[in-house]
Scaffold this motif. Sequence first.
Motif, short mmCIF file in Angstrom:
data_model
loop_
_atom_site.label_atom_id
_atom_site.label_comp_id
_atom_site.label_asym_id
_atom_site.label_seq_id
_atom_site.Cartn_x
_atom_site.Cartn_y
_atom_site.Cartn_z
N PRO A 141 -41.49 8.59 9.51
CA PRO A 141 -41.12 7.34 10.20
C PRO A 141 -40.95 6.02 9.25
N VAL A 142 -41.68 5.78 8.37
CA VAL A 142 -41.71 4.57 7.70
C VAL A 142 -40.27 4.69 6.74
N PHE A 164 -37.53 3.67 9.25
CA PHE A 164 -37.85 2.30 9.75
C PHE A 164 -37.25 1.34 8.58
N HIS A 207 -33.75 0.72 8.69
CA HIS A 207 -33.22 -0.55 9.90
C HIS A 207 -33.85 -1.86 9.14
N GLN A 208 -34.84 -2.07 8.69
CA GLN A 208 -35.20 -3.47 8.22
C GLN A 208 -34.23 -3.89 6.92
N LEU A 265 -36.60 6.46 16.29
CA LEU A 265 -36.22 5.81 15.12
C LEU A 265 -35.04 5.99 14.56
N GLN A 311 -32.55 4.07 16.64
CA GLN A 311 -32.74 2.71 16.18
C GLN A 311 -31.92 2.39 14.93
N ILE A 312 -31.85 3.37 14.10
CA ILE A 312 -31.11 3.34 12.97
C ILE A 312 -29.43 3.61 12.93
N PHE A 347 -44.70 0.36 8.64
CA PHE A 347 -43.42 -0.32 9.31
C PHE A 347 -43.52 -1.78 8.79
N THR A 370 -42.32 -2.12 5.35
CA THR A 370 -40.95 -2.01 5.06
C THR A 370 -40.14 -3.30 5.20
#
Lengths: 106, 342
Positions: free
Chosen positions: B13-14, B17, B20-21, B69, B72-73, B299, B302
């Motif tokens: 998950p990290v 994300f 994403h960041q 996730l 989201q990405i 999260f 990141t």
Amino acid sequence: MAKITYIENNKEEHVVEVPNGNTVMEGAVQNNIPGIDADCGGAMACATCHIYVDEKWYDKIKKKEDGEEDMIDMAFEPNKFSRLSCQITVSDDLDGLIVRMPSKQS
Amino acid sequence: MISTDVIVIGAGPVGLFAVHQLGIIGLKAEIIDNLNKVGGQCSELYPDKPIYDIPGIPKCTGETLTENLMEQIEPFGSKIHLNERVQEVVKEGTKWKVTTSKQKIFNTSAIIIAGGVGSFEPRKFSLKDSENFEGKSIFYSVKDKSFFENKDICIFGGGDSALDWSIELSKKSKVTLVHRRDEFRGANKSIEIVNKLKKDGKIQVETPYQLESIEGKDKIKSVMIKNEDGKNKKIKADILLGFFGLIMQLGPIANWGLGMDKKTIAVNTENFETNQKGIFAVGDICSYPGKLKLILSGFHETALAARGCFKYARPNEKYRFEFTTTSKSIKKRLGVKNDKQE
């Protein structure tokens, strides 16, 4: 407070006093005793704090909760005295406890 | 060779994300993970178990979190390289050269390590001589079912993999299922089927037994199994399958010159950079005073690490802080055409 003896696979003994409320795993990690990895940090999500409880002590310790036995299936060379040390909470009753570490954790 | 702004190691998950960041500040990323699917520990250790401490999501399973996730990405189109482990990380000029176990080579400005507790590998038999037979008559997964036909197979383990493969392989081979205790931890349905097959004499089940020794020179002829009371049993077998779950091994990360503290990487808390400029570590694998191994902490890490990557990927640009609610450039990167209709 309980005096706990941790015996490494090479027979080296470490005797430390562990405060009540800590786990047997924390007693080893905080005193830099080798042989217990505790990769997940005590969340019962790995099997790298696996120990063998001394035969005389095994029945005196609070029984396993759901999930611990499943996790022990994934430990290195489990036997009938196997426990995850992160699931044993120290109290005065455990004064004198003896646990042994397997030859490796992972 | 693949050139990118940032390599993210680990698709938990990290790691997801992190993409994403990086994506919303305009950096391109590629993800590498040793597992055959994304989600890391969420997919591998607890896909069905609910998580209760993701901000804004009262309850969701590891599987759902991973799916969300991925959604989201999706706008950033990052490539995910699965079944590959990063073997080597070497500085080349101002960039980093990253080589995987499949000899894929990446050229990147920065690296974010989101490797959890390392890569997942099957737990193996503890007997020393089992290594000699590995890949020939000892296996930890089934890739080609036809190889396991008309054999004497001894399956070890008590979870779903052990039960499912016992059921499947017993159709065309003689299967003995061995487990260290009487209870199996797999799905009830599978346990029922195994019990029925046992009753019908189609599967032999041996509990509570563990592997004691292997007999055979080039090929396995039989195995000796032993119970807690020291009782031995000889089982004819030419193939052994071990399903003891996966263990996490740190692997090659230890050799990259990073400041290691046991199995974790020391970072600063300003941008989660390691002692190597341009290499960042986030999630369970990083350590700093007060570190909590929580997804939500990962999260946060990141967000800062991604900004830390910016100066390496865009050395001549200045990073400007923006909100997703108001920034036109972020919306463009997210592929949002009209907020009001979305």
